[in-house]
Every structure is written in C-alpha cells, then in structure tokens.
Design a protein around this motif. Structure first.
Motif, PDB file in Angstrom:
ATOM      1  N   CYS A   1     -11.176  36.397 -48.024  1.00  0.00           N
ATOM      2  CA  CYS A   1     -11.537  36.105 -46.617  1.00  0.00           C
ATOM      3  C   CYS A   1     -13.403  35.557 -46.669  1.00  0.00           C
TER       4      CYS A   1
ATOM      5  N   PHE B   1     -15.708  35.286 -45.202  1.00  0.00           N
ATOM      6  CA  PHE B   1     -16.369  35.694 -45.094  1.00  0.00           C
ATOM      7  C   PHE B   1     -17.253  37.335 -45.245  1.00  0.00           C
TER       8      PHE B   1
ATOM      9  N   GLU C   1     -17.978  37.162 -35.393  1.00  0.00           N
ATOM     10  CA  GLU C   1     -16.889  35.978 -34.750  1.00  0.00           C
ATOM     11  C   GLU C   1     -15.737  37.352 -34.903  1.00  0.00           C
TER      12      GLU C   1
ATOM     13  N   MET D   1     -10.979  30.874 -40.654  1.00  0.00           N
ATOM     14  CA  MET D   1     -11.217  30.873 -39.779  1.00  0.00           C
ATOM     15  C   MET D   1     -11.034  32.370 -38.978  1.00  0.00           C
TER      16      MET D   1
ATOM     17  N   GLN E   1     -13.647  36.256 -30.947  1.00  0.00           N
ATOM     18  CA  GLN E   1     -12.217  35.839 -31.313  1.00  0.00           C
ATOM     19  C   GLN E   1     -11.323  37.363 -30.955  1.00  0.00           C
TER      20      GLN E   1
ATOM     21  N   GLY F   1     -19.099  37.331 -39.691  1.00  0.00           N
ATOM     22  CA  GLY F   1     -17.421  37.531 -39.777  1.00  0.00           C
ATOM     23  C   GLY F   1     -17.183  39.031 -38.290  1.00  0.00           C
TER      24      GLY F   1
ATOM     25  N   HIS G   1      -8.411  29.120 -33.859  1.00  0.00           N
ATOM     26  CA  HIS G   1      -8.572  29.163 -35.248  1.00  0.00           C
ATOM     27  C   HIS G   1      -6.986  29.218 -35.736  1.00  0.00           C
TER      28      HIS G   1
END
Length: 153
Positions: free
Chosen positions: A44, A46, A59, A20, A63, A56, A16
């Motif tokens: 950001c 998100f 995600e 992202m 991550q 967000g 990423h």
C-alpha cells in the motif's frame, strides 16, 4: 454488496485503481449508509514505517462515502459498473479526528452515513459522516463534503 440477490464487486464501481483503491469489500450499502472493509497490504502506498497514514485513512473514508451517492448514477440491473463513468472529489474536510494509526495486515471497517445531498445536472454535492474501526475500536471519525460527477466522454 448485493443488489437483487446478486453480489456486487465495489471495485467495478469506484473509479480508483491500485494503488489508490482503498476498499477491499462492501458488505452493505443502501441509499443513506454503507459499510466497507479494507485489508491493509504491505504494498500500500499509504504506509509509513508499517503504519497506514492519516492521508490513507481520509481517502478510505472518502471512497467509502462515495459509494452511497455513487450507486444512484448506475442502472439498477448493472452488476459490472458499465452503465456510467463517475469521478469524485473531496471538496472539504469539515472535521477529522484520528485516534490511532492501524498497521499492515489489519482490517479496517468503515461505516458512513449520508447527511445531506444536492443534485444538479449530473453532479451531486453531499455531506457525509464516517467512522472507521479496527477490531471494534473507533480509530477515525470524520465529516466530509464530496462532489460526485458524471463523466461525459
């Protein structure tokens, strides 16, 4: 993160890139668990009305989780993330509970644990649990299936 006493920049190991990239730092990782931090910035993508969105948060958890299994694809002496290229996918969201949305400038601490892993020909299919905290308050609890794959160029 440290490997052999050498500080590792997690951003060099995740595929990423901004906007992202939802992990700022990784103070701990081992073969079955990880802790990451994310400082929510005003730029950001998100954000909605000053709050970090549900997408967000999921995600960020994905991550974080990918760091557990992803690290095994890199050489032990690789401190720059150059010995391999990976891509990861959320293949299933098995469970997610979001209790509260954090705001801009708050710091999230996400802790993840590997529950199961199956490896075959440069692909790992894994199940991981993740909990995200803001000021020691649990705000997200989830279980994800992820697929992490080596990219052959």
């Amino acid at each position: 993160m440290e490997r052999d006493g050498q500080k590792i920049d997690i951003r060099k190991f995740l595929p990423h890139r901004p906007p992202m990239l939802l992990v700022t730092d990784m103070p701990f990782v081992d073969s079955t668990s990880v802790i990451t931090e994310f400082n929510i910035q005003p730029h950001c993508i998100f954000l909605e009305n000053g709050y970090f969105t549900e997408a967000g948060l999921i995600e960020n958890a994905a991550q974080t989780c990918s760091a557990i299994v992803g690290q095994s694809f890199y050489d032990v002496k690789d401190f720059e993330g150059t010995s391999n290229d990976l891509i990861g996918y959320i293949s299933a969201i098995k469970k997610v509970s979001i209790y509260e949305l954090p705001k801009v400038h708050e710091v999230l601490v996400t802790k993840a644990q590997l529950l199961s892993r199956y490896d075959l020909n440069g692909v790992s299919i894994c199940t991981m649990s993740s909990s995200t905290f803001r000021n020691d308050d649990l705000i997200v609890d989830c279980t994800l299936n992820c697929l992490i794959q080596e990219v052959h160029v």
